[in-house]
Motif scaffolding. Structure first.
Motif, PDB file in Angstrom:
ATOM      1  N   LEU A 283       0.827  -1.215   0.000  1.00 46.51           N
ATOM      2  CA  LEU A 283       0.000   0.000   0.000  1.00 46.51           C
ATOM      3  C   LEU A 283       0.858   1.261   0.000  1.00 46.51           C
ATOM      4  O   LEU A 283       0.594   2.216  -0.736  1.00 46.51           O
ATOM      5  N   HIS A 284       1.895   1.272   0.829  1.00 47.46           N
ATOM      6  CA  HIS A 284       2.791   2.431   0.887  1.00 47.46           C
ATOM      7  C   HIS A 284       3.453   2.678  -0.469  1.00 47.46           C
ATOM      8  O   HIS A 284       3.587   3.834  -0.910  1.00 47.46           O
ATOM      9  N   LEU A 285       3.873   1.604  -1.127  1.00 46.13           N
ATOM     10  CA  LEU A 285       4.546   1.752  -2.418  1.00 46.13           C
ATOM     11  C   LEU A 285       3.564   2.174  -3.510  1.00 46.13           C
ATOM     12  O   LEU A 285       3.926   2.949  -4.403  1.00 46.13           O
ATOM     13  N   VAL A 286       2.338   1.673  -3.452  1.00 44.59           N
ATOM     14  CA  VAL A 286       1.312   2.120  -4.394  1.00 44.59           C
ATOM     15  C   VAL A 286       1.052   3.609  -4.197  1.00 44.59           C
ATOM     16  O   VAL A 286       0.963   4.380  -5.161  1.00 44.59           O
ATOM     17  N   ASP A 287       0.955   4.017  -2.942  1.00 45.67           N
ATOM     18  CA  ASP A 287       0.729   5.429  -2.613  1.00 45.67           C
ATOM     19  C   ASP A 287       1.881   6.301  -3.111  1.00 45.67           C
ATOM     20  O   ASP A 287       1.686   7.446  -3.519  1.00 45.67           O
ATOM     21  N   ALA A 288       3.096   5.730  -3.110  1.00 46.34           N
ATOM     22  CA  ALA A 288       4.273   6.480  -3.567  1.00 46.34           C
ATOM     23  C   ALA A 288       4.400   6.494  -5.086  1.00 46.34           C
ATOM     24  O   ALA A 288       5.321   7.116  -5.628  1.00 46.34           O
ATOM     25  N   GLY A 289       3.491   5.789  -5.787  1.00 47.22           N
ATOM     26  CA  GLY A 289       3.487   5.846  -7.241  1.00 47.22           C
ATOM     27  C   GLY A 289       4.261   4.743  -7.940  1.00 47.22           C
ATOM     28  O   GLY A 289       4.453   4.789  -9.159  1.00 47.22           O
ATOM     29  N   TYR A 290       4.692   3.733  -7.204  1.00 48.16           N
ATOM     30  CA  TYR A 290       5.443   2.641  -7.825  1.00 48.16           C
ATOM     31  C   TYR A 290       4.523   1.766  -8.666  1.00 48.16           C
ATOM     32  O   TYR A 290       3.367   1.531  -8.321  1.00 48.16           O
ATOM     33  N   THR A 291       5.045   1.261  -9.782  1.00 45.45           N
ATOM     34  CA  THR A 291       4.305   0.304 -10.609  1.00 45.45           C
ATOM     35  C   THR A 291       4.421  -1.089  -9.992  1.00 45.45           C
ATOM     36  O   THR A 291       5.237  -1.321  -9.092  1.00 45.45           O
ATOM     37  N   ASN A 292       3.625  -2.040 -10.516  1.00 46.36           N
ATOM     38  CA  ASN A 292       3.713  -3.423 -10.018  1.00 46.36           C
ATOM     39  C   ASN A 292       5.110  -3.992 -10.204  1.00 46.36           C
ATOM     40  O   ASN A 292       5.632  -4.698  -9.343  1.00 46.36           O
ATOM     41  N   ARG A 293       5.721  -3.704 -11.365  1.00 49.22           N
ATOM     42  CA  ARG A 293       7.070  -4.213 -11.618  1.00 49.22           C
ATOM     43  C   ARG A 293       8.062  -3.632 -10.618  1.00 49.22           C
ATOM     44  O   ARG A 293       8.915  -4.355 -10.068  1.00 49.22           O
ATOM     45  N   GLU A 294       7.953  -2.351 -10.350  1.00 45.73           N
ATOM     46  CA  GLU A 294       8.876  -1.707  -9.410  1.00 45.73           C
ATOM     47  C   GLU A 294       8.666  -2.227  -7.987  1.00 45.73           C
ATOM     48  O   GLU A 294       9.627  -2.413  -7.237  1.00 45.73           O
TER      49      GLU A 294
ATOM     50  N   ARG B  48      -6.552   1.251  -7.886  1.00 48.47           N
ATOM     51  CA  ARG B  48      -5.398   1.552  -7.026  1.00 48.47           C
ATOM     52  C   ARG B  48      -5.631   2.839  -6.241  1.00 48.47           C
ATOM     53  O   ARG B  48      -5.364   2.907  -5.037  1.00 48.47           O
ATOM     54  N   ASP B  49      -6.127   3.882  -6.926  1.00 43.74           N
ATOM     55  CA  ASP B  49      -6.338   5.166  -6.258  1.00 43.74           C
ATOM     56  C   ASP B  49      -7.368   5.037  -5.143  1.00 43.74           C
ATOM     57  O   ASP B  49      -7.182   5.572  -4.038  1.00 43.74           O
ATOM     58  N   ASP B  50      -8.472   4.324  -5.447  1.00 41.96           N
ATOM     59  CA  ASP B  50      -9.503   4.145  -4.419  1.00 41.96           C
ATOM     60  C   ASP B  50      -8.965   3.331  -3.247  1.00 41.96           C
ATOM     61  O   ASP B  50      -9.356   3.547  -2.091  1.00 41.96           O
ATOM     62  N   CYS B  51      -8.086   2.388  -3.561  1.00 41.63           N
ATOM     63  CA  CYS B  51      -7.491   1.553  -2.512  1.00 41.63           C
ATOM     64  C   CYS B  51      -6.701   2.422  -1.527  1.00 41.63           C
ATOM     65  O   CYS B  51      -6.834   2.281  -0.307  1.00 41.63           O
ATOM     66  N   VAL B  52      -5.892   3.321  -2.070  1.00 40.58           N
ATOM     67  CA  VAL B  52      -5.092   4.213  -1.219  1.00 40.58           C
ATOM     68  C   VAL B  52      -5.992   5.155  -0.437  1.00 40.58           C
ATOM     69  O   VAL B  52      -5.813   5.362   0.778  1.00 40.58           O
ATOM     70  N   ARG B  53      -6.997   5.747  -1.121  1.00 38.40           N
ATOM     71  CA  ARG B  53      -7.898   6.675  -0.432  1.00 38.40           C
ATOM     72  C   ARG B  53      -8.646   5.984   0.699  1.00 38.40           C
ATOM     73  O   ARG B  53      -8.788   6.540   1.796  1.00 38.40           O
ATOM     74  N   ARG B  54      -9.132   4.768   0.417  1.00 33.70           N
ATOM     75  CA  ARG B  54      -9.875   4.020   1.441  1.00 33.70           C
ATOM     76  C   ARG B  54      -8.967   3.688   2.616  1.00 33.70           C
ATOM     77  O   ARG B  54      -9.388   3.817   3.780  1.00 33.70           O
ATOM     78  N   ALA B  55      -7.744   3.278   2.336  1.00 35.11           N
ATOM     79  CA  ALA B  55      -6.804   2.933   3.410  1.00 35.11           C
ATOM     80  C   ALA B  55      -6.508   4.157   4.282  1.00 35.11           C
ATOM     81  O   ALA B  55      -6.420   4.040   5.510  1.00 35.11           O
ATOM     82  N   LYS B  56      -6.409   5.326   3.653  1.00 32.76           N
ATOM     83  CA  LYS B  56      -6.139   6.538   4.429  1.00 32.76           C
ATOM     84  C   LYS B  56      -7.354   6.937   5.262  1.00 32.76           C
ATOM     85  O   LYS B  56      -7.221   7.382   6.415  1.00 32.76           O
TER      86      LYS B  56
END
Length: 447
Positions: free
Chosen positions: A394-405, A433-441
Motif C-alpha cells: 500500500l505504501h509503495l502504491v501510494d508512492a506511485g510505484y508500478t507493479n514491476r517496481e 489503485r487510487d480508491d485503494c489508497v484513499r480508502r486505506a487513508k
C-alpha cells in the motif's frame, strides 16, 4: 567441533564420544559445551529414528541452554523439540516450542537476529500446514533473508519448498521457480544432498521441467537412503502428470515400504504427506478404490492435527477422492467431526474446476488454484488489520510505484503483487489503485 560440522553438513556421525565424553560428564563442563553437544546429539538421534530419545535429551538439556549467554543454543534446542513434536503430528506442542524459540530469540538477541529469523521459518511451516497461508508467506520471506545460513536442512526445507507452493498458487510461476532454484543452489553449493534432491522433486511436483536426481558416487549409506526417498517422490510426482498404470504398479510397493519406514523412524508427518501424494497418483491412474482406501487412512489424522494444507497440495485428484468419501460415508464410517471438517474444507466438492499449470496456466493441473486457498481462511481467525506485507505494498502504491517496481523492491514476483492488490481491493471494498489508497487513508491504515 567436528560433530557440529557434521550436523550442518547433514551427516549423522557414528562416533558416540560426544555423548559419552560430554553429556555423561556434564557436571564438570561449561554449560555452553553441554548445551551445544546436546543439540548436535539431538539432531543425530532424530535422524537415527530415535525421536523419543531426542525428546528426552532436549528436556534434560534445557537446564544448560538457559545458562548460556545469548539465545542461539536455547533457540536451536526449542527448534529441535518442535521438530520432534511436528513429526509426531503434535501440532500444539510444536507451536509451543517454535513460538518459544522466537520469543527467546527476540528477548535475548533481538527481533532482527539470526536466531529470530531461523525460528520464523519453522513458525511459518506450522502456519502454512494449518492453512494460514498469508501469514506463513510473510514469515518465510523474512526467514529467506538468511540465505544459506538458515541452519540444518530440516529448517531449510519449509522455507524453500512451501514458499514455492505458495507462489505457484498465486499464479507466480517465475517466483516459484526462483525460490526452488535458490534452494537447489544452496543444496549444491553446500553439498546438502537431501536439500537439492527435495528441490528437484518439488520442481517435478509443481509441473516444471526437472531432471531426475542422481546418486553421488561418494554418497554415504544415509545419503543413499535419503535420496532414494526423494527419487520416489520425484517418480510419484512425474506420475501425477503422465498416466502410466504399469509404472504405478512397479512403484507402489516401493512407496508403501517408504511409508512404513517413515513410521518406524517416527516421522509421521512426512509419512502422511507421502501417503496423500500416493493417493493422488492412484487416482490419476484410475485406481479409484485404492486411492479412496489410501486417503481415508490419513484424513482423521489431518483433521485431528488441524493441518489441511497437505490435502490442498494434492489438488484436484485429492478433491475428487474427498468428494467421493463425503458422498458415501457409509463406505468407511468416519467420525461426524471428521466428516464435518471435510465438508467445511471442500464446500464445493461437487463442482471441480480446471487448475493452472506452472508451464501453462490454461492446462489442467493437480494442485489447487490461488483462489482456492481462500477457503482455508475460515479455519483460522481473520486478522483484525492488514498484514505487514499488505501495508508495504500500500505504501509503495501510494508512492506511485508500478507493479514491476514493487516486485523488484520487495523481491517478489509481479503476479504476487497483483494477488496482494486483488486481496486489498476485496478487503477495502474498492476496485482501483487510487480508491485503494484513499480508502486505506480514510480508515487510518495509511498515514
Amino acid at each position: 567441533m567436528r560433530e557440529c560440522v557434521a550436523m550442518y553438513q547433514d551427516r549423522v556421525s557414528d562416533d558416540h564420544r560426544l555423548k559419552d565424553e560430554v553429556l555423561e560428564e556434564s557436571e564438570r563442563l561449561h554449560p555452553w559445551t553441554v548445551s551445544v553437544a546436546a543439540n548436535v546429539v539431538t539432531f543425530f538421534e532424530i535422524h537415527r529414528g530415535r525421536g523419543p530419545e531426542a525428546d528426552r535429551l532436549q528436556r534434560w538439556a534445557q537446564q544448560y541452554h538457559r545458562q548460556v549467554v545469548g539465545s542461539f543454543s536455547e533457540v536451536y534446542g526449542e527448534c529441535f523439540a518442535g521438530l520432534i513434536a511436528f513429526h509426531n503430528l503434535d501440532i500444539a506442542l510444536a507451536q509451543h516450542h517454535w513460538e518459544n524459540a522466537f520469543r527467546t530469540a527476540c528477548e535475548r538477541s533481538g527481533r532482527q537476529s539470526h536466531a529470530a529469523k531461523l525460528s520464523l521459518g519453522l513458525v511459518g511451516k506450522l502456519l502454512y500446514h494449518r492453512g494460514e497461508v498469508d501469514r506463513a508467506e510473510e514469515l518465510f520471506e523474512e526467514a529467506l533473508q538468511l540465505g544459506q545460513r538458515a541452519g540444518v536442512v530440516d529448517f531449510m526445507f519449509p522455507v524453500y519448498e512451501s514458499l514455492a507452493y505458495i507462489r505457484i498458487r498465486r499464479g507466480d510461476a517465475d517466483g516459484a521457480w526462483d525460490i526452488i532454484e535458490k534452494g537447489e543452489q544452496a543444496g549444491l553449493s553446500l553439498q546438502l544432498t537431501r536439500l537439492w534432491a527435495r528441490m528437484v522433486a518439488t520442481k517435478e511436483r509443481l509441473g516444471f521441467e526437472a531432471r531426475r536426481p542422481s546418486l553421488p558416487l561418494d554418497a554415504t549409506g544415509r545419503e543413499k537412503a535419503n535420496i532414494e526417498g526423494e527419487l520416489l517422490r520425484y517418480d510419484l510426482s512425474h506420475l501425477l502428470h503422465t498416466e502410466d498404470p504399469a509404472a504405478v504398479a512397479t512403484i507402489r510397493p516401493q512407496a508403501e515400504a517408504l511409508l512404513v519406514e517413515l513410521q518406524k523412524q517416527g516421522n509421521h508427518f512426512q509419512s502422511l504427506r507421502d501417503q496423500i501424494l500416493l493417493a493422488a497418483v492412484l487416482e490419476v491412474n484410475g485406481l479409484t478404490e485404492a486411492a479412496d482406501e489410501m486417503l481415508r487412512e490419513v484424513l482423521p489424522d489431518c483433521e485431528a492435527a488441524g493441518i489441511p494444507q497437505p490435502l490442498v497440495e494434492g489438488g484436484r485428484p485429492i478433491q475428487r477422492i474427498v468428494s467421493r468419501l463425503i458422498d458415501s460415508p457409509e463406505s468407511w464410517h468416519p467420525r461426524t467431526r471428521t466428516l464435518d471438517w471435510m465438508r467445511k474444507l471442500f464446500p464445493t466438492h461437487a463442482a471441480l474446476e480446471e487448475e493452472p499449470s506452472a508451464a501453462d496456466p490454461e492446462a489442467g493441473r493437480t494442485f489447487a488454484r490461488p483462489d482456492e486457498i481462500d477457503r482455508f481462511a475460515t479455519l483460522a481467525p481473520k486478522p483484525k488489520s492488514l498484514s505487514e506485507r499488505e501495508r508495504e505494498i500500500l505504501h509503495l502504491v501510494d508512492a506511485g510505484y508500478t507493479n514491476r517496481e514493487i516486485a523488484e523492491r520487495l523481491f517478489i514476483g509481479r503476479n504476487t503483487v497483483k494477488w496482494y492488490l486483488r486481496k486489498l481491493y476485496r478487503t477495502l471494498g474498492v476496485s482501483t489503485r487510487d480508491d485503494c489508497v484513499r480508502r486505506a487513508k480514510s480508515l487510518k491504515v495509511l498515514p
